[in-house]
Motif scaffolding. Structure first.
Motif, PDB file in Angstrom:
ATOM      1  N   GLU A 703       0.835  -1.215   0.000  1.00  0.00           N
ATOM      2  CA  GLU A 703       0.000   0.000   0.000  1.00  0.00           C
ATOM      3  C   GLU A 703       0.867   1.261   0.000  1.00  0.00           C
ATOM      4  O   GLU A 703       0.564   2.242  -0.679  1.00  0.00           O
ATOM      5  CB  GLU A 703      -0.942  -0.003   1.201  1.00  0.00           C
ATOM      6  CG  GLU A 703      -2.048  -1.044   1.130  1.00  0.00           C
ATOM      7  CD  GLU A 703      -2.932  -0.834  -0.093  1.00  0.00           C
ATOM      8  OE1 GLU A 703      -3.162   0.338  -0.473  1.00  0.00           O
ATOM      9  OE2 GLU A 703      -3.387  -1.837  -0.673  1.00  0.00           O
ATOM     10  N   LEU A 704       1.950   1.216   0.786  1.00  0.00           N
ATOM     11  CA  LEU A 704       2.885   2.358   0.782  1.00  0.00           C
ATOM     12  C   LEU A 704       3.569   2.478  -0.578  1.00  0.00           C
ATOM     13  O   LEU A 704       3.804   3.584  -1.078  1.00  0.00           O
ATOM     14  CB  LEU A 704       3.938   2.182   1.887  1.00  0.00           C
ATOM     15  CG  LEU A 704       3.461   2.446   3.320  1.00  0.00           C
ATOM     16  CD1 LEU A 704       4.555   2.077   4.329  1.00  0.00           C
ATOM     17  CD2 LEU A 704       3.081   3.923   3.486  1.00  0.00           C
ATOM     18  N   LYS A 706       2.225   1.607  -3.443  1.00  0.00           N
ATOM     19  CA  LYS A 706       1.221   2.182  -4.343  1.00  0.00           C
ATOM     20  C   LYS A 706       1.130   3.697  -4.170  1.00  0.00           C
ATOM     21  O   LYS A 706       1.083   4.467  -5.145  1.00  0.00           O
ATOM     22  CB  LYS A 706      -0.135   1.528  -4.055  1.00  0.00           C
ATOM     23  CG  LYS A 706      -1.283   2.016  -4.935  1.00  0.00           C
ATOM     24  CD  LYS A 706      -2.527   1.183  -4.645  1.00  0.00           C
ATOM     25  CE  LYS A 706      -3.704   1.633  -5.508  1.00  0.00           C
ATOM     26  NZ  LYS A 706      -4.208   2.964  -5.131  1.00  0.00           N
ATOM     27  N   LYS A 707       1.131   4.146  -2.911  1.00  0.00           N
ATOM     28  CA  LYS A 707       1.035   5.579  -2.616  1.00  0.00           C
ATOM     29  C   LYS A 707       2.179   6.349  -3.257  1.00  0.00           C
ATOM     30  O   LYS A 707       1.978   7.395  -3.904  1.00  0.00           O
ATOM     31  CB  LYS A 707       1.041   5.780  -1.093  1.00  0.00           C
ATOM     32  CG  LYS A 707       1.154   7.238  -0.660  1.00  0.00           C
ATOM     33  CD  LYS A 707       1.355   7.339   0.850  1.00  0.00           C
ATOM     34  CE  LYS A 707       1.679   8.771   1.259  1.00  0.00           C
ATOM     35  NZ  LYS A 707       1.941   8.880   2.716  1.00  0.00           N
ATOM     36  N   HIS A 708       3.404   5.859  -3.126  1.00  0.00           N
ATOM     37  CA  HIS A 708       4.568   6.601  -3.627  1.00  0.00           C
ATOM     38  C   HIS A 708       4.738   6.460  -5.133  1.00  0.00           C
ATOM     39  O   HIS A 708       5.252   7.383  -5.789  1.00  0.00           O
ATOM     40  CB  HIS A 708       5.833   6.177  -2.875  1.00  0.00           C
ATOM     41  CG  HIS A 708       5.914   6.769  -1.497  1.00  0.00           C
ATOM     42  ND1 HIS A 708       6.325   8.057  -1.261  1.00  0.00           N
ATOM     43  CD2 HIS A 708       5.580   6.243  -0.284  1.00  0.00           C
ATOM     44  CE1 HIS A 708       6.266   8.302   0.044  1.00  0.00           C
ATOM     45  NE2 HIS A 708       5.820   7.219   0.665  1.00  0.00           N
ATOM     46  N   GLU A 710       2.196   6.486  -7.111  1.00  0.00           N
ATOM     47  CA  GLU A 710       1.218   7.474  -7.584  1.00  0.00           C
ATOM     48  C   GLU A 710       1.746   8.897  -7.426  1.00  0.00           C
ATOM     49  O   GLU A 710       1.542   9.751  -8.299  1.00  0.00           O
ATOM     50  CB  GLU A 710      -0.104   7.287  -6.835  1.00  0.00           C
ATOM     51  CG  GLU A 710      -0.823   6.011  -7.247  1.00  0.00           C
ATOM     52  CD  GLU A 710      -2.031   5.700  -6.372  1.00  0.00           C
ATOM     53  OE1 GLU A 710      -2.200   6.386  -5.331  1.00  0.00           O
ATOM     54  OE2 GLU A 710      -2.794   4.767  -6.712  1.00  0.00           O
TER      55      GLU A 710
END
Length: 741
Positions: A703-704, A706-708, A710
Motif C-alpha cells: 500500500e505504501l 502504491k502511494k509513492h 502514484e
C-alpha cells in the motif's frame, strides 16, 4: 599666528550658524544624498572584497587580515594587487559579525554614516585652511570663515562624484582613509596651541599622534600618507606665514639672506623632519609588507602606462587629469569602470582632445599665478591651500611615481574633491564681495547647484543599488568599454537571460578581441545551448591568448568531452590542474571523463581528489556512490555514502543514492529512513518517490508502494520505469484481492 580676517565671508548670502548647527546641517545633507542606497545589494567589486573574501569569516584567524591584501589574497602572491588595507577589512569583518552574516544593509548604513561624519568634520578642516588657528581669550579656536567653510562643507557633502565611495561598499576604504586623514590634520593643528603670531613653540606629542593617525589612514587606503604633504604645506603657509613667491624671489636674487634662516628658527625644520621621517618609515614598512615588489597590472587596466613613447604617455596622463577635473566640475557622466576602450588613447599631438589638456593647464597655471603672486595674503593662502588639498591627495593616482591599475577611478577623487569644494566656495564668496548687487542671483545659482548635486546623488545612488542598474547605466557613458558590456552580459546570464547575455558578450569580444573572460563566459553559454563547435573555437582562442587561464582550460575540456574528443579533453583538464593545482571542480569533470571511458579507478581517484580539496563537493561524493553502486561494490558505496553525509549531512542527492544502495543490501529500515529524509528536504523529487516505492514493493509494504508510485507519476507522468513498476504492483494487488475473495 595672528587672527586672519576673511573679508569675503560676511558677503556670502547664507545664515551664520553655530558650529554645531552647521555640522548637523551638512551631515543631514550628506544623509539625504545617499540614504536611498542603504538597502542596496553587494555590487561589482563587493563580490571579491566582501562576499568571496575569506578574511571576513569568523572561522578565519584574525591574524590573516594583517597578512593578506584587500581582496583576501596573500600579499606576497604574484597575483596580489598589493592593496594593504587591514583596518578597512577589519570593519567589514565587524559588520559581518554584528549582522551574523553577509547582509548588505549594515555595510551600506555604516558607509552613509561615515560620509556624514566626514562631511561635518570637513567644516573644521576648511575653517582652519581659510582662517587659520585663531583663538579667543578663553583659548577656544575661532572659525573666522563660518559661511565659507559651511558652504564648502555643503558642496562636499553633496558632490555626486562621491557616490562610488559611499554607495559602493568597497568605497569604505576611501571613507576611512578620509576620516583618519582629517583627524591627522586636525591633530597636527593641535600641536600649535597658543595661537600667537609666528609662534615657534609646538607639541611634539601632538605631532606624533598626527603621524600615528596618518599611519591609520594608510592602513585604510594607501592614499592616506598624502596628509603629510597637506600638513607640511599648512605649516609653511599658515603657521610660518611664508609668501612662497616672495621667498623664491629673495633666494633667486639674494635680496635677503636672512629670510630662510628666520623660517627655520621657528621650528619648521624640526617639524618637517618629523613628518619626513614618519613618511619614510611608513613607506618602507609598506614596501616590506607587500613583499618589496610592485603589483602586476595588465595593459587593459592602464593602457597609457604601457606605451613605449614617453611623449604619448605624458599626453595621455594629462588627458586623464583633465577628465578627472571634468568629473569634479560636471559630475554627470559617471561610470563604475573607465578601462578597456572607454577612454581611447591619444596617439598624436594633433588629436582634437589636446584642447582639454590646454584648458586644464591654462586654468591651473592661472590659479597658481593667483595663489603665488596675489598681494592679498588671505586670498594667496586660501588658493594655495585649496590647490594643495586638490592636488596632493591625487598624487598616488597620477601615474608619475608608479603605475596604477586604472584609467580613471571616481573613488580616488573623494579627498581631492575637498580641495575643489574649498576653491568653489572661495570663488562664490569672492564674487559676492565684488558683485554685491547680484547677491540674490548668486544665492539662487548656489542653491540651484546644490539641488542639482543632491538630485544627481540620489539618482546615482539608486543606480548603485543593484548590479543590473549599475552596469546598464554605464552603457550610455562608456559604450566603447568592453568590460561594461561584459558585466551587463554576466548579470543577464546570472538572471537566466542567456540569449541577451550572448549579445553583450559578443560585443565585448568585438570591442576587445583578446578579452579572454568574455570568451570564456560566451563559450560556456554556447556549450549549454549545444553550439559546441563555436564554443570550442572561443575557448581554444582564450587559452591561446592566456595560456594559464585555468577556468577556460576546464571549460574547453567539458566541450571537447561533449564532442567525444576524449584525449584532447583529458589534456585540457590536466592543463587546468597544472595552472591551478587546487581545482576541485576540474577534478570532478576529469572524473566524469574517466567514467565515460569506463576508467573506473581513475574516475574514483579524480572524484576523491575533488573531495579532498573541497570536502563539501556533493557532486563528487554522489558520483562515487553511484559508480560503486553500478559496479556492484555495494559495501564500498555504503562506506563512501556514510562518509559523505558526515560532511554534508543535508544533501538529499547523497541520501537518495545511499538509500538505493542500502535497499539493494536489504537494509530496508535504514534505506526508508534516508528516502524519507531526502523527501523532507526535496518533497517534489519524482525519482525519490519512485525509488522509495520500489523499496516498499520489495519489502512487501504494497500500500505504501502504491502511494509513492502514484506520487511519483503525479510529479513525472512520463517516467516509463515507474509506470511499469506501478502496473506490476496493481496486478499483484489484484491477484491478492482475488485470493482473499
Amino acid at each position: 599666528m595672528a587672527l586672519t580676517q576673511v573679508y569675503w565671508d560676511h558677503h556670502i548670502p547664507l545664515p551664520k550658524l553655530t558650529s554645531l548647527q552647521a555640522k548637523v546641517t551638512v551631515a543631514l545633507v550628506a544623509l539625504l544624498c545617499f540614504c536611498n542606497s542603504y538597502d542596496g545589494e553587494f555590487v561589482f567589486d563587493d563580490s571579491e572584497a566582501i562576499v568571496n573574501n575569506k578574511d571576513l569569516r569568523p572561522t578565519t584567524p584574525l591574524s590573516s587580515i594583517w597578512c593578506n591584501d584587500f581582496w583576501g589574497s596573500n600579499l606576497r602572491s604574484n597575483s596580489s594587487h598589493k592593496s594593504y588595507r587591514p583596518l578597512t577589512v577589519l570593519t567589514f569583518r565587524l559588520n559581518h559579525l554584528i549582522a551574523g552574516g553577509l547582509h548588505p544593509v549594515g555595510f551600506h548604513v555604516l558607509n552613509i554614516i561615515l560620509h556624514a561624519v566626514i562631511s561635518a568634520l570637513m567644516i573644521d578642516v576648511f575653517a582652519i585652511l581659510i582662517g587659520g588657528l585663531g583663538r579667543d581669550e578663553d583659548g577656544q579656536r575661532l572659525n573666522l570663515a563660518p559661511k565659507t567653510s559651511f558652504l564648502a562643507g555643503l558642496f562636499f557633502a553633496a558632490h555626486p562624484v562621491h557616490t562610488e565611495s559611499v554607495a559602493g561598499i568597497v568605497g569604505r576604504a576611501d571613507l576611512l582613509c578620509a576620516l583618519f586623514f582629517q583627524l591627522s590634520f586636525l591633530t597636527y593643528c593641535k600641536a600649535f596651541n597658543k595661537g600667537s603670531d609666528r609662534d615657534d613653540s609646538f607639541s611634539v606629542h601632538w605631532v606624533a599622534v598626527s603621524l600615528l593617525l596618518c599611519a591609520a589612514a594608510m592602513l585604510c587606503k594607501e592614499q592616506g600618507i598624502t596628509v603629510l604633504g597637506v600638513n607640511a604645506a599648512f605649516d609653511v603657509l599658515l603657521i610660518c606665514n611664508v609668501n612662497v613667491y616672495e621667498l623664491s624671489q629673495r633666494l633667486l636674487f639674494r635680496k635677503n639672506s636672512l629670510a630662510f634662516s628666520e623660517i627655520l628658527s621657528m621650528g619648521l625644520l624640526t617639524r618637517l623632519g618629523l613628518l619626513g621621517l614618519g613618511g619614510i618609515s611608513m613607506l618602507y614598512s609598506r614596501w616590506r609588507i607587500m613583499g618589496t615588489g610592485p603589483p602586476a597590472f595588465t595593459e587593459v587596466d592602464n593602457p597609457a602606462s604601457f606605451e613605449e613613447s614617453i611623449l604619448i604617455r605624458i599626453l595621455n596622463y594629462n588627458y586623464y587629469y583633465s577628465l578627472n577635473a571634468w568629473l569634479l566640475l560636471c559630475p554627470w557622466w559617471l561610470c563604475f569602470d573607465w578601462s578597456m576602450g572607454c577612454v581611447p588613447l591619444i596617439k598624436s599631438a594633433t588629436d582634437w582632445r589636446m584642447v582639454w589638456l590646454l584648458l586644464l593647464w591654462g586654468f591651473l597655471l592661472g590659479l597658481i599665478g593667483q595663489a603665488l603672486c596675489s598681494q592679498d595674503s588671505q586670498r594667496r593662502r586660501t588658493l594655495t591651500l585649496g590647490l594643495v588639498l586638490l592636488v596632493v591627495p591625487f598624487l598616488p593616482a597620477c601615474n608619475v611615481f608608479f603605475r596604477v591599475g586604472f584609467v580613471i577611478a571616481e573613488r580616488v577623487l573623494y579627498l581631492s574633491s575637498a580641495g575643489y569644494c574649498l576653491l568653489l566656495a572661495y570663488s562664490l564668496g569672492h564674487c559676492c564681495s565684488r558683485w554685491t548687487r547680484y547677491k540674490k542671483l548668486l544665492l539662487a545659482l548656489t542653491l540651484a547647484l546644490l539641488c542639482v548635486y543632491v538630485a544627481r546623488c540620489a539618482l546615482r545612488s539608486q543606480q548603485w543599488r543593484s548590479e543590473q542598474s549599475l552596469f546598464t547605466s554605464a552603457l550610455s557613458v562608456c559604450p566603447l568599454n568592453a568590460k561594461v558590456h561584459y558585466n551587463v552580459g554576466k548579470n543577464l546570464a546570472d538572471r537566466g537571460n542567456t540569449t541577451a547575455a550572448v549579445r553583450y558578450y559578443r560585443e565585448a569580444v568585438r570591442l576587445h578581441p583578446t578579452y579572454v573572460h568574455a570568451m570564456n563566459n560566451l563559450g560556456n553559454i554556447l556549450k549549454e545551448k549545444n553550439e559546441l563547435i563555436e564554443a570550442e573555437q572561443l575557448l581554444s582562442k582564450a587559452v591561446s591568448i592566456q595560456s594559464d587561464f585555468a577556468a577556460a582550460w576546464m571549460n574547453l575540456g567539458i566541450v571537447q568531452n561533449s564532442l567525444q574528443k576524449f584525449e584532447e579533453a583529458e589534456q585540457s583538464y590536466l592543463n587546468a590542474i597544472r595552472f591551478r593545482r587546487k581545482y576541485p571542480d576540474c577534478y570532478y569533470n576529469l572524473g566524469r571523463l574517466y567514467a565515460d571511458q569506463n576508467r573506473h579507478v581513475d574516475a574514483l581517484n579524480a572524484w576523491r581528489n575533488a573531495t579532498v580539496l573541497k570536502p563539501d563537493h556533493s557532486l563528487a561524493w554522489n558520483n562515487m556512490v553511484i559508480l560503486l553502486d553500478n559496479l556492484g561494490n555495494l559495501a564500498q558505496a555504503e562506506l563512501i555514502g556514510r562518509e559523505a553525509l558526515r560532511i554534508v549531512p543535508n544533501d538529499h542527492t547523497i541520501m537518495f543514492s545511499l538509500a538505493n544502495v542500502l535497499g539493494k543490501l536489504e537494509k530496508y529500515k535504514e534505506s526508508e529512513s534516508f528516502f524519507l529524509h531526502a523527501l523532507q528536504i526535496n518533497p517534489n523529487a519524482a525519482s525519490c518517490h519512485g525509488n522509495l516505492a520500489v523499496l516498499y514493493h520489495r519489502w512487501g509494504k504494497l500500500e505504501l508502494a502504491k502511494k509513492h508510485y502514484e506520487l511519483s507519476l503525479k510529479l513525472d507522468p512520463e517516467a516509463a520505469g515507474t509506470k511499469d513498476n506501478y502496473n506490476m504492483l496493481l496486478r499483484k494487488l489484484d491477484q491478492l484481492k482475488r485470493k482473499t475473495a
